[in-house]
Structures are given as C-alpha cells and as structure tokens.
Design a protein around this motif. Structure first.
Motif, short mmCIF file in Angstrom:
data_model
loop_
_atom_site.label_atom_id
_atom_site.label_comp_id
_atom_site.label_asym_id
_atom_site.label_seq_id
_atom_site.Cartn_x
_atom_site.Cartn_y
_atom_site.Cartn_z
N THR A 104 0.83 -1.20 0.00
CA THR A 104 0.00 0.00 0.00
C THR A 104 0.87 1.26 0.00
O THR A 104 0.61 2.21 -0.74
CB THR A 104 -0.94 -0.01 1.21
OG1 THR A 104 -1.97 -0.97 0.99
CG2 THR A 104 -1.57 1.35 1.45
N ALA A 105 1.89 1.26 0.85
CA ALA A 105 2.75 2.45 0.97
C ALA A 105 3.42 2.76 -0.36
O ALA A 105 3.51 3.94 -0.77
CB ALA A 105 3.80 2.22 2.05
N ARG A 106 3.89 1.76 -1.06
CA ARG A 106 4.57 1.98 -2.33
C ARG A 106 3.61 2.52 -3.39
O ARG A 106 3.97 3.39 -4.18
CB ARG A 106 5.20 0.66 -2.81
CG ARG A 106 6.43 0.27 -2.01
CD ARG A 106 6.80 -1.19 -2.27
NE ARG A 106 7.24 -1.42 -3.64
CZ ARG A 106 8.51 -1.34 -4.05
NH1 ARG A 106 9.47 -1.01 -3.19
NH2 ARG A 106 8.83 -1.61 -5.31
N GLU A 107 2.39 2.02 -3.40
CA GLU A 107 1.42 2.47 -4.40
C GLU A 107 0.89 3.88 -4.10
O GLU A 107 0.64 4.66 -5.02
CB GLU A 107 0.25 1.49 -4.47
CG GLU A 107 -0.82 1.90 -5.48
CD GLU A 107 -1.90 0.85 -5.65
OE1 GLU A 107 -3.05 1.24 -5.96
OE2 GLU A 107 -1.61 -0.36 -5.48
N CYS A 108 0.73 4.18 -2.81
CA CYS A 108 0.00 5.39 -2.43
C CYS A 108 0.88 6.52 -1.92
O CYS A 108 0.37 7.59 -1.57
CB CYS A 108 -1.05 5.05 -1.37
SG CYS A 108 -2.27 3.84 -1.96
N GLY A 109 2.19 6.31 -1.86
CA GLY A 109 3.08 7.40 -1.47
C GLY A 109 3.20 7.62 0.02
O GLY A 109 3.36 8.76 0.47
N ILE A 110 3.10 6.56 0.80
CA ILE A 110 3.31 6.64 2.25
C ILE A 110 4.79 6.36 2.52
O ILE A 110 5.30 5.30 2.16
CB ILE A 110 2.43 5.63 3.00
CG1 ILE A 110 0.95 5.92 2.75
CG2 ILE A 110 2.74 5.64 4.50
CD1 ILE A 110 0.01 4.84 3.26
N ASP A 111 5.49 7.31 3.13
CA ASP A 111 6.92 7.15 3.32
C ASP A 111 7.31 7.36 4.78
O ASP A 111 6.45 7.41 5.67
CB ASP A 111 7.70 8.10 2.41
CG ASP A 111 7.31 9.57 2.64
OD1 ASP A 111 6.79 9.90 3.74
OD2 ASP A 111 7.53 10.39 1.74
N GLU A 112 8.62 7.46 5.02
CA GLU A 112 9.13 7.57 6.39
C GLU A 112 8.68 8.86 7.08
O GLU A 112 8.71 8.93 8.31
CB GLU A 112 10.65 7.47 6.39
CG GLU A 112 11.17 6.06 6.14
CD GLU A 112 12.67 5.98 6.33
OE1 GLU A 112 13.14 6.15 7.48
OE2 GLU A 112 13.37 5.75 5.32
N GLU A 113 8.29 9.88 6.33
CA GLU A 113 7.80 11.10 6.97
C GLU A 113 6.52 10.84 7.77
O GLU A 113 6.21 11.58 8.71
CB GLU A 113 7.54 12.18 5.92
CG GLU A 113 8.81 12.78 5.34
CD GLU A 113 8.52 13.99 4.48
OE1 GLU A 113 7.37 14.47 4.48
OE2 GLU A 113 9.46 14.46 3.80
N LEU A 114 5.78 9.81 7.41
CA LEU A 114 4.59 9.42 8.15
C LEU A 114 4.85 8.22 9.04
O LEU A 114 4.36 8.15 10.17
CB LEU A 114 3.44 9.11 7.17
CG LEU A 114 2.98 10.27 6.29
CD1 LEU A 114 1.85 9.81 5.37
CD2 LEU A 114 2.54 11.46 7.12
N VAL A 115 5.62 7.27 8.56
CA VAL A 115 5.90 6.06 9.34
C VAL A 115 6.72 6.38 10.59
O VAL A 115 6.44 5.88 11.69
CB VAL A 115 6.63 5.02 8.47
CG1 VAL A 115 7.09 3.83 9.31
CG2 VAL A 115 5.71 4.54 7.34
N GLY A 116 7.74 7.23 10.45
CA GLY A 116 8.62 7.56 11.57
C GLY A 116 7.89 8.17 12.76
O GLY A 116 8.04 7.68 13.89
N PRO A 117 7.08 9.23 12.56
CA PRO A 117 6.35 9.82 13.69
C PRO A 117 5.38 8.84 14.36
O PRO A 117 5.18 8.91 15.57
CB PRO A 117 5.60 11.00 13.06
CG PRO A 117 6.43 11.37 11.89
CD PRO A 117 6.96 10.08 11.35
N PHE A 118 4.80 7.95 13.57
CA PHE A 118 3.89 6.97 14.18
C PHE A 118 4.64 6.09 15.17
O PHE A 118 4.23 5.93 16.33
CB PHE A 118 3.22 6.10 13.11
CG PHE A 118 2.49 4.93 13.72
CD1 PHE A 118 1.31 5.12 14.41
CD2 PHE A 118 3.03 3.65 13.66
CE1 PHE A 118 0.65 4.05 15.02
CE2 PHE A 118 2.38 2.58 14.25
CZ PHE A 118 1.19 2.78 14.93
#
Length: 293
Positions: A104-118
């Motif tokens: 999902t992340a690769r297709e939709c543009g979810i990267d470490e800028e969102l994963v890291g804070p979570f």
C-alpha cells in the motif's frame, strides 16, 4: 484454466486477507466504516489499520501480558519499524501484515515522513505516562494525525500511476479528524488508561486541561473535518462520513454523561442508522461548540 492467483499475487492476496482479519477482530466500528469504502481504497485502508493495530498492541498490554519487559517491547517495536521501512523499499516482507502495508505504501506514497512519527509515538507509550499540552500534541500527531494522513494518501492515490500530494485543505482535515478520533478515545478510555496503564494523555489528572476543554477541542476538530469531507474522492466520502458521525455521536454522549468506569458506546442500531445515512449520501453531521476552530 485456473484464474486463481499464484506466486506474488497469491502472497499479496494472503497478506491483504491477514490485514482484513486484524481489523475485523479489533474494531467493529472501523470495520463497518471500511465496508462503505469503494473497492479501490478499501484493501489499502485495511492494510494501514492492521499495521497500526499491531504496533499499538506491542505497547498497550498484550506484550506485557506475555511476559515482556519495557526494554523488550522497545526492541520488538524498533524491529517492526525497521522491517516496515525496509519492506517499503524492497516491496516484500515475510511478515504478512508488514507486507500488506508496504505494498500500500509503495502504491499510495506513504513514506518515512509518516511512518517515523507513528512509531515515535508508540515508543512514547513505553517511557511516558503523564502528558502536558505539548507532549499531548506531539503524541496525537504521531499516533493519530499521521494515520489520517496515511489514509488520505490512499484516498487520493490508490490505483494512480504515480502518487500525488493531496490538497492542503484535505491534509488539514485529515489531521484534525485523526486528532478528534484520538481525543475521543482518550476520554472513553480514561479510567482504563489511568488505572491499568498509569497514563494520563489529556492532563486531566494534573489539572493541565478540563474535560470540557477537551470536548470543545474535539467538536471544533470534527467541524473542521466535516467541512472538507465533501472534497474527498466519491468512493471515500461515505466511509469517512460514517466514521466522522460515529465519533460525533460519541462526543455528544461524552458531553452528556458524567465520567464513569463504563466505556461510552454508541448502540448498534444507532451505528447502523449512521452508516445508512452516510450510504445515502448525507453530508457529515455538523458539531456545535463554544470553542473556536
């Protein structure tokens, strides 16, 4: 000739099924809302929820019940984050839930800028029990607002050739809706968080804020989110409206009822009515509040 998936396609399907099983087991309300999503975004939102849920379980009791101490919880959480980041880069993980999220992340543009804070907020639960206004805001950003932003990336980009940045007003709406959801859950779980986990997310025990202040903030965030939900893609609006209206109903009940040990819930018939209302295309309920948005 069989048309059943094989190879990577079968593995992807199995990973999606695993993620769907997590959401079904852990949240009837969220599962209901995702059923209102179109086929395009639905599996991706389930994939996001599954990873978030598993990370949350590491720090919210099950790991400790299995005999892990805080340092072991931290190692497992760090390993989960590292595997998630690596899986996004390579497109594969031996952990089915991580694999589903990474696709999902690769297709939709979810990267470490969102994963890291979570994951940073999840680590906070291991070492911090009392929050002031600043630490509350940092925690809510990582634990809830970025999850809303992940879902927004899905809403805008699922099925696209190349992911694009969502509009600024949608980003603000996603953050505020995520914050409202989190603060509602903090109020609902206040007695459990304080008694079983020793946590005060809202500063209520210390007098940093009042219950009414929190409810006013929730309703202001819900109102701001409601204003932009109609700008979401059509196959996402019904589900987000249903989720918004469910939490608006919870906010109303929290405001009406005195604090108690019993967790505030919306009865199933009311949930069904809210879902039906959203399915029929009604706009999100507007919250009224004395606070400024």
């Amino acid at each position: 000739m069989s048309h059943e998936p094989t190879g990577l396609a079968l593995y992807d399907k199995t990973a999606r099924d695993a993620a769907a099983a997590v959401i079904t087991a852990y949240s009837t309300s969220f599962a209901l809302a995702t059923r209102l999503l179109g086929a395009r975004p639905r599996p991706h939102v389930r994939n996001v929820y599954a990873l978030v849920r598993i990370a949350d379980e590491i720090v919210d009791g099950p790991a400790a019940a299995a005999g892990l101490d805080p340092s072991e919880e931290r190692r497992i959480l760090d390993a989960l984050e590292a595997e998630t980041v690596a899986a996004i880069a390579r497109g594969f993980s031996s952990n089915l839930v991580v694999h589903a999220f990474a696709r999902t992340a690769r297709e939709c543009g979810i990267d470490e800028e969102l994963v890291g804070p979570f994951f940073s907020s999840m680590r906070t639960d291991i070492v911090t029990s009392q929050h002031d206004a600043a630490s509350h805001d940092d925690y809510v950003y990582g634990s809830a607002e970025v999850v809303g932003l992940m879902c927004l990336q899905v809403f805008v980009n699922a099925g696209a050739v190349r992911p694009a940045r969502p509009a600024t007003e949608l980003i603000d709406g996603a953050r505020r809706l995520g914050a409202a959801f989190q603060d509602v859950n903090f109020l609902r779980d206040q007695h459990h968080d304080e008694g079983a986990l020793g946590r005060d997310y809202l500063g209520l025990a210390s007098g940093e804020s009042s219950r009414l202040d929190v409810l006013d903030r929730i309703d202001a965030d819900l109102a701001a989110a409601a204003a932009v939900i109609p700008r979401l893609p059509a196959d996402c609006r019904r589900a987000v409206t249903a989720a918004h209206d469910l939490f608006a109903a919870l906010s109303t009940r929290l405001r009406r009822d005195s604090p108690s040990d019993e967790r505030i819930r919306v009865p199933d018939p009311v949930k069904a009515a809210l879902a039906a209302r959203a399915w029929l295309g009604f706009a999100p309920r507007r919250q009224t509040t004395r606070a400024h948005a």
